[in-house]
Motif scaffolding. Structure first.
Motif, PDB file in Angstrom:
ATOM      1  N   GLY A  14      11.049  -1.273   7.509  1.00  0.00           N
ATOM      2  CA  GLY A  14       9.662  -1.642   7.084  1.00  0.00           C
ATOM      3  C   GLY A  14       9.411  -3.093   6.695  1.00  0.00           C
ATOM      4  N   LEU A  15       8.589  -3.841   7.154  1.00  0.00           N
ATOM      5  CA  LEU A  15       8.460  -5.325   7.020  1.00  0.00           C
ATOM      6  C   LEU A  15       6.970  -5.487   6.754  1.00  0.00           C
ATOM      7  CD1 LEU A  15       9.639  -8.184   7.095  1.00  0.00           C
ATOM      8  CD2 LEU A  15       9.000  -8.088   9.676  1.00  0.00           C
ATOM      9  N   GLY A  16       6.847  -6.148   5.482  1.00  0.00           N
ATOM     10  CA  GLY A  16       5.308  -6.421   5.009  1.00  0.00           C
ATOM     11  C   GLY A  16       5.052  -5.786   3.844  1.00  0.00           C
ATOM     12  N   GLY A  17       3.908  -5.853   3.703  1.00  0.00           N
ATOM     13  CA  GLY A  17       3.141  -5.453   2.092  1.00  0.00           C
ATOM     14  C   GLY A  17       3.488  -4.048   2.093  1.00  0.00           C
ATOM     15  N   ALA A  55      15.492  11.980   7.000  1.00  0.00           N
ATOM     16  CA  ALA A  55      14.610  10.775   7.684  1.00  0.00           C
ATOM     17  C   ALA A  55      15.840   9.800   8.423  1.00  0.00           C
ATOM     18  CB  ALA A  55      13.876  10.068   6.833  1.00  0.00           C
ATOM     19  N   LEU A  56      15.323   9.228   9.252  1.00  0.00           N
ATOM     20  CA  LEU A  56      16.125   8.109   9.991  1.00  0.00           C
ATOM     21  C   LEU A  56      16.334   7.172   8.641  1.00  0.00           C
ATOM     22  CD1 LEU A  56      14.551   7.268  13.251  1.00  0.00           C
ATOM     23  CD2 LEU A  56      16.267   8.678  12.696  1.00  0.00           C
ATOM     24  N   PRO A  57      17.613   6.522   8.661  1.00  0.00           N
ATOM     25  CA  PRO A  57      17.729   5.409   7.622  1.00  0.00           C
ATOM     26  C   PRO A  57      16.705   4.412   7.952  1.00  0.00           C
ATOM     27  CG  PRO A  57      19.691   5.908   9.076  1.00  0.00           C
ATOM     28  CD  PRO A  57      18.553   6.312   9.697  1.00  0.00           C
ATOM     29  N   LEU A  58      16.283   3.982   6.355  1.00  0.00           N
ATOM     30  CA  LEU A  58      15.229   3.042   6.253  1.00  0.00           C
ATOM     31  C   LEU A  58      15.766   1.802   5.432  1.00  0.00           C
ATOM     32  CD1 LEU A  58      11.974   2.769   6.635  1.00  0.00           C
ATOM     33  CD2 LEU A  58      11.925   3.815   4.274  1.00  0.00           C
ATOM     34  N   LEU A  59      15.369   0.805   5.976  1.00  0.00           N
ATOM     35  CA  LEU A  59      15.354  -0.561   5.369  1.00  0.00           C
ATOM     36  C   LEU A  59      13.970  -1.130   5.026  1.00  0.00           C
ATOM     37  CD1 LEU A  59      18.122  -2.288   7.722  1.00  0.00           C
ATOM     38  CD2 LEU A  59      18.361  -0.684   5.759  1.00  0.00           C
ATOM     39  N   ALA A  60      13.907  -1.872   4.020  1.00  0.00           N
ATOM     40  CA  ALA A  60      12.598  -2.476   3.693  1.00  0.00           C
ATOM     41  C   ALA A  60      12.814  -3.849   3.279  1.00  0.00           C
ATOM     42  CB  ALA A  60      12.044  -1.734   2.356  1.00  0.00           C
ATOM     43  N   ILE A  61      11.929  -4.606   3.814  1.00  0.00           N
ATOM     44  CA  ILE A  61      11.647  -6.044   3.611  1.00  0.00           C
ATOM     45  C   ILE A  61      10.123  -6.237   3.042  1.00  0.00           C
ATOM     46  CG2 ILE A  61      12.025  -8.447   4.544  1.00  0.00           C
ATOM     47  CD1 ILE A  61      13.764  -6.960   6.567  1.00  0.00           C
ATOM     48  N   SER A 116       6.933  -0.364  -3.156  1.00  0.00           N
ATOM     49  CA  SER A 116       7.304   0.347  -2.374  1.00  0.00           C
ATOM     50  C   SER A 116       9.051   0.419  -1.917  1.00  0.00           C
ATOM     51  CB  SER A 116       6.560   0.334  -1.151  1.00  0.00           C
ATOM     52  OG  SER A 116       6.881   1.555  -0.126  1.00  0.00           O
ATOM     53  N   ASP A 117       9.589  -0.861  -2.086  1.00  0.00           N
ATOM     54  CA  ASP A 117      11.081  -1.034  -1.733  1.00  0.00           C
ATOM     55  C   ASP A 117      12.014  -0.329  -2.789  1.00  0.00           C
ATOM     56  OD1 ASP A 117       9.101  -3.506  -2.704  1.00  0.00           O
ATOM     57  OD2 ASP A 117      10.982  -3.496  -3.817  1.00  0.00           O
ATOM     58  N   THR A 118      11.326  -0.020  -3.885  1.00  0.00           N
ATOM     59  CA  THR A 118      12.225   0.777  -4.931  1.00  0.00           C
ATOM     60  C   THR A 118      11.900   1.943  -5.290  1.00  0.00           C
ATOM     61  OG1 THR A 118      11.231  -0.461  -6.735  1.00  0.00           O
ATOM     62  CG2 THR A 118      13.553  -1.323  -5.788  1.00  0.00           C
ATOM     63  N   PRO A 172      14.110   3.737   0.356  1.00  0.00           N
ATOM     64  CA  PRO A 172      14.946   2.813   1.526  1.00  0.00           C
ATOM     65  C   PRO A 172      16.383   2.548   1.001  1.00  0.00           C
ATOM     66  CG  PRO A 172      12.840   1.545   0.673  1.00  0.00           C
ATOM     67  CD  PRO A 172      13.057   2.771  -0.107  1.00  0.00           C
ATOM     68  N   ALA A 173      17.345   2.659   2.058  1.00  0.00           N
ATOM     69  CA  ALA A 173      18.835   2.507   1.692  1.00  0.00           C
ATOM     70  C   ALA A 173      19.025   1.136   1.282  1.00  0.00           C
ATOM     71  CB  ALA A 173      19.614   2.807   3.136  1.00  0.00           C
TER      72      ALA A 173
END
Ligand code: NAP
Ligand code: FE
Length: 371
Positions: free
Chosen positions: A91-94, A126-132, A140-142, A165-166
């Motif tokens: 996930g990349l964005g707001g 779910a599939l592993p998720l990374l957040a930026i 939403s990142d935490t 997110p992982a």
């Protein structure tokens, strides 16, 4: 002290994204990136694809995430993710792309499910998720939450399956050209998370200490926020404070201002953070735990509730008043009635609250932003 649990498994990486290349290893060789349009302009997508290329990871970019993403928008993203057989999601964005990426990560791992199924708790992975994150606001990142717009219900709603997110990468550099209105609306969202979490039914000794620290951090940033002056060090603090707000509400959830805001965003398209802050003063004013309300003011170094209102007004009114929003009495009655009729949406306010009281907070907040 009441018993409580604490769970926030996301590993945080603060600073330049390209300094953390190795952290993208180990999730597979095929990534699905959920983003909006701005990441192609602020350098974030370029840095991310540089990293993935360097690690020989294939990727597909879905850049059509809507603001306040709808169920149909998620359906489109998820069908693309399924078609690419992605190993993991980024996930990349707001908050909109980040929340969308959580729903997509569930659906890509469970191809027989539709978005609507996510509104019922299920024992699914779910599939592993990374957040930026590229805004400093939603946290939403935490948090494990994903808020979607449900046109069939005429509102926004959090899905019932939770996913942290992982890893999350907090890089303030992508926010340099952010319009002031987005910086302010997102910063005030984080501020609301901290205050609402602090005054929520599920707040704990531990979440309270995190919230008090974050409020003190905000106090350092308030002159810059009010003065609309965002040098790099302030943006760096804001993205950390946003993540701290996420850590708080991951434990406590949000409270009345968020629940009240959804109608303003859904019906009038008011940006999420501004829509929530409209009700912050009314929430503090009505809240029965006066000791904790005083503590909020103390942490912020604000003398009383009138000064608190002045402060919030300075942050939100220039943008909101210029929009000429109009509400009828019937609008307010409908918003208040819908909330009063949904006890589960009021459960995170620690005291009984009547339709009259909800109407009063709606009335005072809305009359403050209309001409
Ligand atoms: P957003 O809807 O993600 O983004 C707002 C605007 O800012 C969009 O036009 C976006 O463009 C742009 N933008 C994003 N990053 C930018 C950057 N670095 N520079 C310039 N422009 C940028 O707004 P948000 O306030 O961050 O997220 C709101 C959503 O999060 C709502 O749906 C809300 O309900 C949800 N939320 C979730 C949680 C949670 O715990 N999960 C908590 C609170 C709120 P593009 O979209 O085109 O890129
Ligand atoms: Fe929020």
């Amino acid at each position: 002290m009441n018993s409580f649990t604490y769970h926030m498994p996301t590993k945080l990486f603060v600073g330049d994204l390209c300094g953390y290349i190795d952290e993208f290893k180990g999730f597979g060789k095929n990534a699905f990136i959920v983003t909006g349009k701005s990441s192609a302009k602020n350098g974030a997508l370029k840095d991310l694809t540089f990293i993935l290329d360097k690690l020989d990871i294939k990727y597909t970019v879905f850049d059509e995430t809507e603001e306040n993403p709808s169920v149909a928008n998620i359906e489109t993203a998820a069908s693309k993710a399924k078609a690419t057989c992605a190993d993991f999601v980024i996930g990349l964005g707001g908050g909109s792309p980040l929340d969308a990426s959580k729903a997509v990560a569930f659906l890509a791992a469970n191809p027989s499910l539709e978005v609507i199924d996510l509104f019922t708790p299920k024992n699914i992975s779910a599939l592993p998720l990374l957040a930026i994150p590229t805004t400093a606001g939603t946290g939403s990142d935490t948090t494990p939450y994903s808020v979607l717009t449900c046109h069939d219900k005429g509102t926004k709603q959090v899905i019932s399956n939770f996913l942290f997110p992982a890893k999350a990468f907090l890089c303030a550099g992508y926010m340099e050209d952010m319009p002031d209105s987005v910086t302010l609306s997102t910063a005030i969202d984080a501020f609301c998370h901290i205050i609402e979490g602090y005054l929520a039914t599920k707040s704990t000794y531990m979440s309270d200490l995190i919230a008090e620290g974050a409020l003190r951090g905000f106090a350092e940033c308030l002159p810059a926020i009010v003065g609309r002056n965002f040098p790099r060090d302030i943006r760096e603090k804001l993205i950390v404070l946003s993540a701290m707000g996420g850590v708080v509400i991951a434990q406590t959830k949000t409270s009345l201002p968020h629940q009240m805001s959804y109608a303003l965003t859904y019906h009038k398209n008011i940006p999420h953070g501004f829509a929530t802050a409209v009700f912050l003063h009314g929430f503090l004013n009505i809240h029965k735990n006066k000791e904790k309300v005083s503590k909020v003011l103390k942490c912020l170094d604000v003398s009383d509730l009138a000064s608190f209102k002045e402060l919030i007004d300075k942050i939100i009114l220039p943008d909101l008043k210029s929009q000429g929003y109009a509400f009828t009495k019937e609008d307010v009655a409908a918003y208040a009635g819908a909330l009063a009729a949904a006890p589960e949406r009021l459960a995170n306010y620690p005291y009984p609250i009547s339709l009259d009281e909800i109407t009063q907070i709606y009335d005072s907040g809305i009359s403050n932003i209309t001409l």
